[in-house]
Design a protein around this motif. Structure first.
Motif, PDB file in Angstrom:
ATOM      1  N   LEU B  48       0.864  -1.180   0.000  1.00 23.96           N
ATOM      2  CA  LEU B  48       0.000   0.000   0.000  1.00 23.96           C
ATOM      3  C   LEU B  48       0.902   1.232   0.000  1.00 23.96           C
ATOM      4  O   LEU B  48       1.429   1.622   1.035  1.00 23.96           O
ATOM      5  CB  LEU B  48      -0.880  -0.059   1.255  1.00 23.96           C
ATOM      6  N   PHE B  49       1.107   1.806  -1.171  1.00 20.43           N
ATOM      7  CA  PHE B  49       2.093   2.882  -1.293  1.00 20.43           C
ATOM      8  C   PHE B  49       1.418   4.211  -1.584  1.00 20.43           C
ATOM      9  O   PHE B  49       0.864   4.425  -2.652  1.00 20.43           O
ATOM     10  CB  PHE B  49       3.130   2.540  -2.372  1.00 20.43           C
ATOM     11  N   PHE B  50       1.489   5.093  -0.583  1.00 17.70           N
ATOM     12  CA  PHE B  50       0.917   6.424  -0.741  1.00 17.70           C
ATOM     13  C   PHE B  50       1.964   7.403  -1.260  1.00 17.70           C
ATOM     14  O   PHE B  50       1.727   8.587  -1.315  1.00 17.70           O
ATOM     15  CB  PHE B  50       0.360   6.926   0.602  1.00 17.70           C
ATOM     16  N   ASP B  70       0.840 -14.203  -2.494  1.00 15.56           N
ATOM     17  CA  ASP B  70       0.222 -13.399  -3.543  1.00 15.56           C
ATOM     18  C   ASP B  70       0.435 -11.940  -3.178  1.00 15.56           C
ATOM     19  O   ASP B  70       0.100 -11.517  -2.071  1.00 15.56           O
ATOM     20  CB  ASP B  70      -1.268 -13.718  -3.643  1.00 15.56           C
ATOM     21  N   VAL B  71       1.008 -11.183  -4.090  1.00 21.26           N
ATOM     22  CA  VAL B  71       1.348  -9.789  -3.796  1.00 21.26           C
ATOM     23  C   VAL B  71       0.546  -8.869  -4.694  1.00 21.26           C
ATOM     24  O   VAL B  71       0.481  -9.069  -5.914  1.00 21.26           O
ATOM     25  CB  VAL B  71       2.851  -9.527  -4.004  1.00 21.26           C
ATOM     26  N   ILE B  72      -0.092  -7.895  -4.094  1.00 15.21           N
ATOM     27  CA  ILE B  72      -0.908  -6.936  -4.841  1.00 15.21           C
ATOM     28  C   ILE B  72      -0.374  -5.542  -4.541  1.00 15.21           C
ATOM     29  O   ILE B  72      -0.061  -5.212  -3.396  1.00 15.21           O
ATOM     30  CB  ILE B  72      -2.383  -7.044  -4.418  1.00 15.21           C
ATOM     31  N   ASN B  73      -0.223  -4.752  -5.568  1.00 17.38           N
ATOM     32  CA  ASN B  73       0.257  -3.381  -5.391  1.00 17.38           C
ATOM     33  C   ASN B  73      -0.893  -2.399  -5.481  1.00 17.38           C
ATOM     34  O   ASN B  73      -1.673  -2.441  -6.427  1.00 17.38           O
ATOM     35  CB  ASN B  73       1.265  -3.028  -6.479  1.00 17.38           C
ATOM     36  N   ILE B  74      -0.976  -1.523  -4.489  1.00 17.36           N
ATOM     37  CA  ILE B  74      -1.945  -0.440  -4.568  1.00 17.36           C
ATOM     38  C   ILE B  74      -1.175   0.851  -4.363  1.00 17.36           C
ATOM     39  O   ILE B  74      -0.486   1.026  -3.363  1.00 17.36           O
ATOM     40  CB  ILE B  74      -3.024  -0.571  -3.465  1.00 17.36           C
ATOM     41  N   SER B  75      -1.251   1.741  -5.332  1.00 23.79           N
ATOM     42  CA  SER B  75      -0.591   3.028  -5.139  1.00 23.79           C
ATOM     43  C   SER B  75      -1.653   4.116  -5.097  1.00 23.79           C
ATOM     44  O   SER B  75      -2.755   3.948  -5.625  1.00 23.79           O
ATOM     45  CB  SER B  75       0.431   3.287  -6.246  1.00 23.79           C
ATOM     46  N   ASP B 100      -3.024 -10.801   4.659  1.00 20.26           N
ATOM     47  CA  ASP B 100      -2.220 -11.208   5.815  1.00 20.26           C
ATOM     48  C   ASP B 100      -1.235 -10.134   6.228  1.00 20.26           C
ATOM     49  O   ASP B 100      -0.827 -10.087   7.382  1.00 20.26           O
ATOM     50  CB  ASP B 100      -1.474 -12.501   5.491  1.00 20.26           C
ATOM     51  N   ALA B 101      -0.809  -9.314   5.276  1.00 10.57           N
ATOM     52  CA  ALA B 101       0.136  -8.257   5.634  1.00 10.57           C
ATOM     53  C   ALA B 101      -0.056  -7.042   4.749  1.00 10.57           C
ATOM     54  O   ALA B 101      -0.349  -7.159   3.555  1.00 10.57           O
ATOM     55  CB  ALA B 101       1.576  -8.754   5.502  1.00 10.57           C
ATOM     56  N   LEU B 102       0.101  -5.886   5.361  1.00 14.07           N
ATOM     57  CA  LEU B 102       0.131  -4.639   4.614  1.00 14.07           C
ATOM     58  C   LEU B 102       1.560  -4.100   4.678  1.00 14.07           C
ATOM     59  O   LEU B 102       2.133  -3.998   5.766  1.00 14.07           O
ATOM     60  CB  LEU B 102      -0.805  -3.598   5.238  1.00 14.07           C
ATOM     61  N   VAL B 103       2.112  -3.787   3.514  1.00  9.07           N
ATOM     62  CA  VAL B 103       3.406  -3.114   3.466  1.00  9.07           C
ATOM     63  C   VAL B 103       3.108  -1.688   3.082  1.00  9.07           C
ATOM     64  O   VAL B 103       2.601  -1.425   1.989  1.00  9.07           O
ATOM     65  CB  VAL B 103       4.332  -3.784   2.427  1.00  9.07           C
ATOM     66  N   VAL B 104       3.350  -0.766   4.015  1.00 11.30           N
ATOM     67  CA  VAL B 104       2.835   0.586   3.817  1.00 11.30           C
ATOM     68  C   VAL B 104       3.950   1.612   3.718  1.00 11.30           C
ATOM     69  O   VAL B 104       4.888   1.620   4.528  1.00 11.30           O
ATOM     70  CB  VAL B 104       1.887   0.993   4.974  1.00 11.30           C
ATOM     71  N   ARG B 105       3.829   2.477   2.727  1.00 11.59           N
ATOM     72  CA  ARG B 105       4.664   3.676   2.683  1.00 11.59           C
ATOM     73  C   ARG B 105       3.742   4.885   2.670  1.00 11.59           C
ATOM     74  O   ARG B 105       2.739   4.898   1.957  1.00 11.59           O
ATOM     75  CB  ARG B 105       5.545   3.685   1.438  1.00 11.59           C
ATOM     76  N   HIS B 106       4.100   5.890   3.473  1.00 10.69           N
ATOM     77  CA  HIS B 106       3.261   7.084   3.552  1.00 10.69           C
ATOM     78  C   HIS B 106       4.143   8.294   3.781  1.00 10.69           C
ATOM     79  O   HIS B 106       5.195   8.185   4.425  1.00 10.69           O
ATOM     80  CB  HIS B 106       2.241   6.934   4.696  1.00 10.69           C
ATOM     81  N   ALA B 107       3.710   9.428   3.283  1.00 10.73           N
ATOM     82  CA  ALA B 107       4.526  10.643   3.387  1.00 10.73           C
ATOM     83  C   ALA B 107       4.508  11.239   4.784  1.00 10.73           C
ATOM     84  O   ALA B 107       5.301  12.121   5.104  1.00 10.73           O
ATOM     85  CB  ALA B 107       4.052  11.679   2.371  1.00 10.73           C
TER      86      ALA B 107
END
Lengths: 209, 320
Positions: B48-50, B70-75, B100-107
């Motif tokens: 989950l990339f903001f 399974d990896v899904i990209n959300i920008s 199962d997991a959120l990989v998050v980038r946020h400003a």
């Protein structure tokens, strides 16, 4: 007594002297372990017609030390250098979800690879057979051996999968609640195999689920 | 190890060592022909990339895929975030799909921490504002360790835009945990506020630091990117002046011990904080950092997710 083992270790070779400290019972002492490994090395030489194309893959932690020792004995008895490697099966296990994550061991591909070779998996205790199954899966990632065999120091029974060992150091009838612990001088105080009733300080192989 | 990885400070020394040791095995898998393990089969990881990212996002994606997740990209661009959805609603919506997991980038610093308060799944911080970027610190430590061995007692110099750097903060925390000494070098305007409370030395003089006059002989140097996009001006007079005072140019390269590796988290501003001579020379491990990134993220995902049904007794030795 697990009936599925083909190779019948002649138990007269083994002096099973049982000493009891705490609630554990020693079933193999250091000299017993040495004799058992001598015999397995001879059996490997016999069964593989002199050890040609043989690759020993130890399953960490203790299986890897056993594979080292077997390779040294095969060199001494048969004057042949067998391939030697390590195969960590953690990432292929089917019980990570239920029993939790554990640190990974090393995988070392033997020089010359395993394609077309006779791979002998080496482990300390054969219990449910799930480690051996995981090892068969892990082998797929390394290559395609001609055939695969299994050597274990102790077979304690209670198999949950159609797996048997080709070389067995000692068949050890146990109850499920018991734990079979293998100590090796490389990382433990001494060589020994003992049965503990409940959780002993050093948590090791063959713990019931 | 807990369910989430939000900060490099979350990791004790043994936990960090276990993640790095496991990454060593993952690194070896990268050189195999078949780079696929069944370990995370049936798990779903959402990136989950903001905020924009190439290497971190693709690194997490590859790491997850090699472990069969399974990896899904959300920008943020092109998602309902651009329609004005709140962070909470976006996080809850994605989590509700059973990930199962959120990989998050946020400003925004702390945004990832906030998300852990709303969702039940594991959360990995892939960079929040100017706060932390723990997997970057892990991959830096991993790459360094591969090059110079155990980091305990070693001296690492981190140079550049420290005020805006989440990489610097995470690195100082992790390197301290691993027993290394850290010296931060930056112009006074780019020194973070409160740096005196960090477990590290500071200096404004790069030449003196590299020659070992400030905090002893240097074992490795990490150059940080000057983050133009976060700068509202006034931190230094001109880029040229910054390059002269704090860039790793060919002259400074000679001050550095011959075997000291050079790191850069990328993307590099060549000619500003790092010269091409430094970036492409023998001592540069910039590309190995990228390769290490995949291995370290595989290790992190493995430790966070593989044993999810029963929280991990990571430190307990269990035989295979």
């Amino acid at each position: 007594m697990p009936a599925q083992s083909n190779s019948r270790p002649s138990s007269r070779h083994i002096t099973t002297s049982s000493s009891t400290y705490g609630d554990s019972k020693t079933v193999l002492h250091a000299d017993d372990v040495a004799r058992v490994l001598d015999r397995i090395a001879h059996q490997i030489l016999e069964k593989t017609r002199g050890g040609a194309d043989v690759v020993l893959l130890g399953i960490p932690t203790r299986g890897a030390y056993l594979a080292d020792r077997l390779a040294a004995r095969i060199r001494a008895f048969g004057s042949v250098d067998v391939g030697l490697g390590m195969l960590d099966v953690t990432l292929h296990r089917d019980d990570l979800r239920t029993r939790g994550v554990r640190p990974l061991g090393k995988t070392i591909e033997p020089a010359g690879g395993i394609d077309g070779k006779l791979v002998i998996l080496v482990d300390d205790v054969l219990f449910s057979g799930r480690t051996a199954r995981a090892a068969l899966d892990a082998l797929n990632d390394l290559g395609r051996p001609r055939s695969v065999q299994l050597a274990v120091l102790v077979d304690r029974g209670h198999r949950e999968l159609p797996i048997r060992a080709d070389y067995v150091g000692k068949n050890l009838p146990t109850a499920r609640e018991e734990q079979v612990k293998v100590s090796l001088s490389e990382i433990d105080d001494e060589d020994s195999v003992y049965i503990a009733m409940k959780s002993a300080p050093r948590s090791e192989s063959g713990q019931p689920e | 190890m807990s369910r989430n990885l939000l900060s490099a400070a979350d990791l004790s020394a043994p936990e960090a060592q276990i993640i790095l040791d496991s990454a060593e095995q993952m690194y070896a898998i990268q050189s195999r022909q078949v780079k696929k393990l069944p370990t995370l089969r049936g798990r779903t990881v959402v990136n989950l990339f903001f905020e924009d990212s190439t290497r971190t996002r693709s690194s997490f994606e590859i790491a997850g895929k090699w472990l069969s997740a399974d990896v899904i990209n959300i920008s943020a661009k092109g998602s309902s975030v651009s329609k004005g959805e709140s962070l909470r609603d976006t996080a809850l919506t994605v989590a509700a799909m059973g990930v199962d997991a959120l990989v998050v980038r946020h400003a925004t610093s702390g945004a990832v921490q906030r998300i852990t308060e709303w969702v039940d799944c594991s959360v990995v911080n892939a960079g929040d504002g100017t706060h932390e970027h723990p997997t970057q610190a892990l991959l830096d430590a991993f790459s360094l360790r591969r090059r110079i061995g155990d980091l305990a007692g070693r001296h690492v110099v981190i140079v550049g835009d420290l005020t805006h750097s989440r990489v610097a903060r995470s690195n100082v925390l992790l390197l301290h945990t691993l027993g290394a000494d850290v010296t931060l070098v930056a112009p006074p305007t780019l020194m973070p506020a409160g740096v005196a409370s960090w477990n590290c030395a500071t200096s404004w003089d790069l030449d003196a630091t590299l020659s070992g006059e400030v905090n002893g002989v240097v074992d490795a140097v990490m150059m940080l990117r000057v983050q133009r996009e976060r700068m509202s001006g006034g931190y230094f007079p001109t880029e040229r002046e910054y390059a002269i005072s704090y860039g790793l140019n060919p002259r400074r390269l000679k001050l550095l011990p011959k075997d000291a590796p050079i790191l850069h988290p990328g993307p590099m501003n060549r000619g500003l904080e790092i010269s091409s001579a430094a970036a492409d020379g023998d001592r540069s491990i910039v590309l190995d950092q990228v390769k290490s990134g995949v291995a370290v993220r595989m290790s992190v995902l493995y430790h966070l997710l593989a044993g999810v049904d029963q929280p991990a007794p990571v430190l307990e030795e269990v035989s295979p």
